[in-house]
Design a protein around this motif. Structure first.
Motif, PDB file in Angstrom:
ATOM      1  N   ALA A 384      28.737 -15.858  28.640  1.00 40.23           N
ATOM      2  CA  ALA A 384      30.191 -16.064  28.647  1.00 40.23           C
ATOM      3  C   ALA A 384      30.530 -17.547  28.827  1.00 40.23           C
ATOM      4  O   ALA A 384      29.906 -18.252  29.620  1.00 40.23           O
ATOM      5  CB  ALA A 384      30.829 -15.248  29.765  1.00 40.23           C
ATOM      6  N   THR A 385      31.515 -18.031  28.065  1.00 43.42           N
ATOM      7  CA  THR A 385      31.934 -19.424  28.163  1.00 43.42           C
ATOM      8  C   THR A 385      32.787 -19.623  29.423  1.00 43.42           C
ATOM      9  O   THR A 385      33.312 -18.671  30.006  1.00 43.42           O
ATOM     10  CB  THR A 385      32.767 -19.827  26.941  1.00 43.42           C
ATOM     11  OG1 THR A 385      33.970 -19.022  26.912  1.00 43.42           O
ATOM     12  CG2 THR A 385      31.978 -19.601  25.654  1.00 43.42           C
ATOM     13  N   ASP A 386      32.930 -20.877  29.829  1.00 44.40           N
ATOM     14  CA  ASP A 386      33.755 -21.176  31.007  1.00 44.40           C
ATOM     15  C   ASP A 386      35.202 -20.737  30.785  1.00 44.40           C
ATOM     16  O   ASP A 386      35.853 -20.238  31.717  1.00 44.40           O
ATOM     17  CB  ASP A 386      33.718 -22.679  31.312  1.00 44.40           C
ATOM     18  CG  ASP A 386      32.488 -23.059  32.111  1.00 44.40           C
ATOM     19  OD1 ASP A 386      32.072 -22.261  32.971  1.00 44.40           O
ATOM     20  OD2 ASP A 386      31.940 -24.142  31.878  1.00 44.40           O
ATOM     21  N   LYS A 387      35.701 -20.921  29.563  1.00 43.24           N
ATOM     22  CA  LYS A 387      37.079 -20.526  29.284  1.00 43.24           C
ATOM     23  C   LYS A 387      37.260 -19.027  29.479  1.00 43.24           C
ATOM     24  O   LYS A 387      38.255 -18.568  30.062  1.00 43.24           O
ATOM     25  CB  LYS A 387      37.467 -20.926  27.858  1.00 43.24           C
ATOM     26  CG  LYS A 387      38.914 -20.612  27.511  1.00 43.24           C
ATOM     27  CD  LYS A 387      39.264 -21.107  26.112  1.00 43.24           C
ATOM     28  CE  LYS A 387      40.734 -20.800  25.794  1.00 43.24           C
ATOM     29  NZ  LYS A 387      41.110 -21.285  24.440  1.00 43.24           N
ATOM     30  N   LYS A 388      36.290 -18.260  29.003  1.00 46.17           N
ATOM     31  CA  LYS A 388      36.364 -16.804  29.158  1.00 46.17           C
ATOM     32  C   LYS A 388      36.265 -16.398  30.614  1.00 46.17           C
ATOM     33  O   LYS A 388      36.960 -15.477  31.065  1.00 46.17           O
ATOM     34  CB  LYS A 388      35.253 -16.131  28.343  1.00 46.17           C
ATOM     35  CG  LYS A 388      35.350 -14.615  28.332  1.00 46.17           C
ATOM     36  CD  LYS A 388      34.400 -13.996  27.319  1.00 46.17           C
ATOM     37  CE  LYS A 388      34.623 -12.487  27.255  1.00 46.17           C
ATOM     38  NZ  LYS A 388      33.782 -11.852  26.194  1.00 46.17           N
ATOM     39  N   LEU A 389      35.419 -17.089  31.372  1.00 44.16           N
ATOM     40  CA  LEU A 389      35.275 -16.775  32.787  1.00 44.16           C
ATOM     41  C   LEU A 389      36.560 -17.062  33.557  1.00 44.16           C
ATOM     42  O   LEU A 389      36.964 -16.283  34.429  1.00 44.16           O
ATOM     43  CB  LEU A 389      34.119 -17.584  33.386  1.00 44.16           C
ATOM     44  CG  LEU A 389      32.706 -17.218  32.908  1.00 44.16           C
ATOM     45  CD1 LEU A 389      31.689 -18.185  33.487  1.00 44.16           C
ATOM     46  CD2 LEU A 389      32.354 -15.785  33.287  1.00 44.16           C
ATOM     47  N   VAL A 390      37.203 -18.170  33.236  1.00 46.62           N
ATOM     48  CA  VAL A 390      38.466 -18.511  33.907  1.00 46.62           C
ATOM     49  C   VAL A 390      39.535 -17.471  33.596  1.00 46.62           C
ATOM     50  O   VAL A 390      40.251 -17.004  34.484  1.00 46.62           O
ATOM     51  CB  VAL A 390      38.934 -19.918  33.500  1.00 46.62           C
ATOM     52  CG1 VAL A 390      40.365 -20.165  33.989  1.00 46.62           C
ATOM     53  CG2 VAL A 390      37.993 -20.977  34.066  1.00 46.62           C
ATOM     54  N   ASN A 391      39.643 -17.092  32.308  1.00 41.36           N
ATOM     55  CA  ASN A 391      40.637 -16.076  31.928  1.00 41.36           C
ATOM     56  C   ASN A 391      40.344 -14.729  32.587  1.00 41.36           C
ATOM     57  O   ASN A 391      41.257 -14.026  33.030  1.00 41.36           O
ATOM     58  CB  ASN A 391      40.671 -15.919  30.404  1.00 41.36           C
ATOM     59  CG  ASN A 391      41.285 -17.129  29.716  1.00 41.36           C
ATOM     60  OD1 ASN A 391      42.099 -17.838  30.316  1.00 41.36           O
ATOM     61  ND2 ASN A 391      40.892 -17.373  28.473  1.00 41.36           N
ATOM     62  N   LEU A 392      39.062 -14.375  32.641  1.00 39.19           N
ATOM     63  CA  LEU A 392      38.680 -13.123  33.306  1.00 39.19           C
ATOM     64  C   LEU A 392      38.994 -13.189  34.799  1.00 39.19           C
ATOM     65  O   LEU A 392      39.439 -12.191  35.393  1.00 39.19           O
ATOM     66  CB  LEU A 392      37.188 -12.853  33.099  1.00 39.19           C
ATOM     67  CG  LEU A 392      36.657 -11.546  33.700  1.00 39.19           C
ATOM     68  CD1 LEU A 392      37.304 -10.346  33.014  1.00 39.19           C
ATOM     69  CD2 LEU A 392      35.141 -11.476  33.569  1.00 39.19           C
ATOM     70  N   GLY A 393      38.786 -14.364  35.392  1.00 39.54           N
ATOM     71  CA  GLY A 393      39.115 -14.536  36.798  1.00 39.54           C
ATOM     72  C   GLY A 393      40.594 -14.304  37.060  1.00 39.54           C
ATOM     73  O   GLY A 393      40.973 -13.652  38.040  1.00 39.54           O
ATOM     74  N   MET A 395      42.608 -12.448  35.258  1.00 39.98           N
ATOM     75  CA  MET A 395      42.865 -11.010  35.098  1.00 39.98           C
ATOM     76  C   MET A 395      42.409 -10.235  36.334  1.00 39.98           C
ATOM     77  O   MET A 395      43.097  -9.310  36.786  1.00 39.98           O
ATOM     78  CB  MET A 395      42.141 -10.491  33.853  1.00 39.98           C
ATOM     79  CG  MET A 395      42.729 -10.959  32.537  1.00 39.98           C
ATOM     80  SD  MET A 395      41.750 -10.396  31.121  1.00 39.98           S
ATOM     81  CE  MET A 395      41.787  -8.623  31.363  1.00 39.98           C
ATOM     82  N   SER A 396      41.265 -10.617  36.887  1.00 37.83           N
ATOM     83  CA  SER A 396      40.752  -9.900  38.059  1.00 37.83           C
ATOM     84  C   SER A 396      41.635 -10.114  39.279  1.00 37.83           C
ATOM     85  O   SER A 396      41.737  -9.235  40.143  1.00 37.83           O
ATOM     86  CB  SER A 396      39.308 -10.325  38.355  1.00 37.83           C
ATOM     87  OG  SER A 396      39.226 -11.697  38.640  1.00 37.83           O
ATOM     88  N   VAL A 397      42.301 -11.272  39.361  1.00 34.82           N
ATOM     89  CA  VAL A 397      43.263 -11.510  40.444  1.00 34.82           C
ATOM     90  C   VAL A 397      44.392 -10.486  40.375  1.00 34.82           C
ATOM     91  O   VAL A 397      44.778  -9.873  41.382  1.00 34.82           O
ATOM     92  CB  VAL A 397      43.844 -12.942  40.353  1.00 34.82           C
ATOM     93  CG1 VAL A 397      45.094 -13.077  41.217  1.00 34.82           C
ATOM     94  CG2 VAL A 397      42.802 -13.968  40.780  1.00 34.82           C
TER      95      VAL A 397
END
Length: 568
Positions: A384-393, A395-397
């Motif tokens: 997973a790219t950093d951009k995807k991880l940030v967006n997923l983060g 969403m998880s919030v």
């Protein structure tokens, strides 16, 4: 009209607070946000937080509804002794700064599951990552939302469910900006909660001084001490009704150390603030947090004792009753705010909201960090790219906060509703797992022979031992542990039975010792079979401190010793 209902002036003060925090958060986000920011930069604010921002964020994340409402309620019931959670934490923070943080930073540890993965194995790390997510959502998010909403509902005369939703939305707005926004807005949050808390204490002491011939702050404080002498002891004796919660010397030489060292040193929610900084900055921030910890009892404990004396003088009888007509200690702080004039009541209301929102934001960010970096990236999508991880983060919030809201609606009242000591509830039930986790961490730090199976034993065995010591006194005679507990008469199966109870802090001490012994035996057996555990880089030079830090640490320690000596 409800005596505690806010006036239009109070809402104006609160609106100003909201605009300042939201506006500053937006400014920080626009100034410091980088579209190509890494996931570590988003979740940890790597290299961006100053020492004062780290220290303020640590306190803002720690002080929440369970302190303003729960601790004040416990102070109403048991007095100054509840301050041990704050003053012992000041010493604990120094220990963490000297011995724990250098290990994390030297080995480039950014999350607690990452530490377990590198020190033990992926199985231990994944089990604990999932456990921490459940603990943070089911216990922490839910308790902060419910207790905070309960207080705000009592003060502002707003439906509690609406308060839960509004708090969650406010926290999500702050959290989505990442750790930079959380860290820097926490500086404002701490300033507001300290100022608002001090205003409430000042006016409460002034009210008490009216019962004397010399009105004033000092006169009110002396009157408070004279009228509630039994509420000004730090070490409770065994015949005290609150001994089960704070069992005498155990707060100095027993389980309280496990509570504090596990919370401040092995907790993603807390350590995350310092893990993105260099060692000097991290230590400076933690020392600043220790200094602020010395002040916290003035803000969250004295109000509870003041409410107790005023209640004994005939005030707050109606305000402090639950819906069933039972005295509710959790209403001590909200009742005290009814003394404040328009405007100042809004400031204290803003202080309470600041504490709640800051804790919610910090908790939600930690949930997102663990889920994204330790579960999703490691087990689901390593590429997973950093951009995807940030967006997923992000969403998880939102998902985590929604779950916290739902749990608050469903079980909040049952677990922490009227008449219950919410703060003590959180401490006791978190204590079911703290001893095993702390044993696993402390041996992982400083004993290179500790193995993965030994860590699993501490994780699972610690919980089983905790349940055993909690439940078995109902069926097994543990009177041989008489120095650490006491018997009481209880109605059981329609018969009066003598039950033996162990205070939960002592229970945590027993479990910790058993976990350490178990880890030692298992590790020695596996070492003899040729198992070579993963080790961390640890050398004595890591623990050297600067002269300025050493001087500050000695001053903080001296103040704590003096406070315990005075109020023993």
């Amino acid at each position: 009209m409800n005596q505690q209902t806010l006036s239009s002036g109070d809402y104006v003060v609160f609106a100003i607070y909201f605009i300042i925090v939201a506006g500053y958060g937006l400014w920080v986000y626009k100034r410091k946000h980088n579209a190509d920011a890494t996931s570590k930069d988003y979740f940890l604010a790597e290299g961006s937080l100053t020492w004062w921002a780290i220290g303020a964020s640590l306190i803002a994340s720690n002080i929440s509804a369970e302190q303003f409402i729960g601790t004040s309620g416990s102070a109403f019931k048991m007095g100054l002794a509840i301050s041990t959670y704050e003053w012992m934490a000041a010493i604990t923070l120094i220990i963490v700064a000297v011995f724990f943080i250098p290990v994390y930073l030297r080995n480039k540890i950014f999350t607690m599951p990452q530490f377990l993965h590198e020190r033990y194995n992926s199985t231990v790390a994944m089990i604990m990552a999932i456990f921490w997510l459940l603990l943070y959502i089911v216990v922490n998010l839910m308790s902060i939302l419910y207790l905070g909403a309960l207080a705000i509902s009592n003060i502002a005369d707003i439906n509690i469910n609406a308060c839960i939703i509004l708090l969650a939305v406010f926290a999500v707005v702050i959290t989505l900006g990442g750790m930079k926004v959380i860290g820097y807005t926490d500086v404002i949050q701490v300033a507001v909660l300290v100022l608002g808390g001090l205003v409430a204490v000042y006016l409460a002491l002034n009210k008490l001084s009216e019962y004397t011939n010399t009105p004033g702050l000092v006169s009110g404080l002396n009157y408070l001490h004279d009228q509630a002498k039994d509420h000004f002891h730090m070490i409770l004796k065994k015949d005290n009704d609150n001994y089960m919660d704070l069992p005498g010397l155990s707060v100095l030489i027993g389980g309280m150390w496990i509570v504090n060292l596990n919370y401040w040193g092995c907790n993603q929610y807390i350590t995350q603030r310092a893990l993105g900084a260099n060692l000097k900055t991290a230590r400076g921030g933690i020392l600043f947090a220790a200094v602020l910890k010395l002040l916290m009892p003035v803000i969250v404990v004295l109000p509870g004792i003041a409410a107790y004396v005023l209640h004994e003088k005939g005030m707050f009888h109606k305000e402090m009753l639950s819906s069933s007509g039972v005295l509710d200690p959790n209403k001590a702080y909200p009742s005290l705010l009814s003394l404040l004039p328009s405007g100042l009541k809004g400031l204290s209301f803003a202080a309470l909201t600041a504490a709640i929102v800051a804790s919610l934001a910090g908790k939600a960010n930690s949930i997102a960090t663990i889920f994204t970096l330790d579960i999703y990236k490691k087990a689901i999508n390593p590429e997973a790219t950093d951009k995807k991880l940030v967006n997923l983060g992000k969403m998880s919030v939102i998902v985590a906060m929604a779950l916290g809201v739902l749990l608050s609606f469903v079980i909040g009242e049952k677990l922490m509703g009227e008449g219950k000591q919410g703060f003590q509830y959180i401490q006791e039930y978190t204590g079911f797992v703290s001893p095993g986790i702390f044993a696993m961490f402390i041996l992982g730090f400083f004993w290179k022979k500790a193995t993965s199976n030994a860590a699993l034993f501490a994780t699972i065995g610690g919980f089983i031992f905790s349940c055993f010591f909690k439940l078995c006194p109902r069926f097994i005679d543990l009177s041989f542990l008489s120095p650490y507990g006491f018997s009481k008469l209880a109605l059981q199966d329609d018969k009066v039975t003598k039950l033996y109870e162990i205070p939960f802090l002592d229970r945590m001490g027993f479990v910790f010792v058993l976990c350490v012994i178990g880890m030692y035996i298992i590790s020695k057996i596996e070492n003899a079979r040729g198992v070579v555990p993963n080790g961390l880089v640890v050398d004595t030079s890591m623990f050297k401190t600067s002269r300025a830090f050493t001087a500050g640490a000695l001053i903080v320690t001296g103040i704590v010793v003096a406070l315990y000596s005075i109020f023993w």
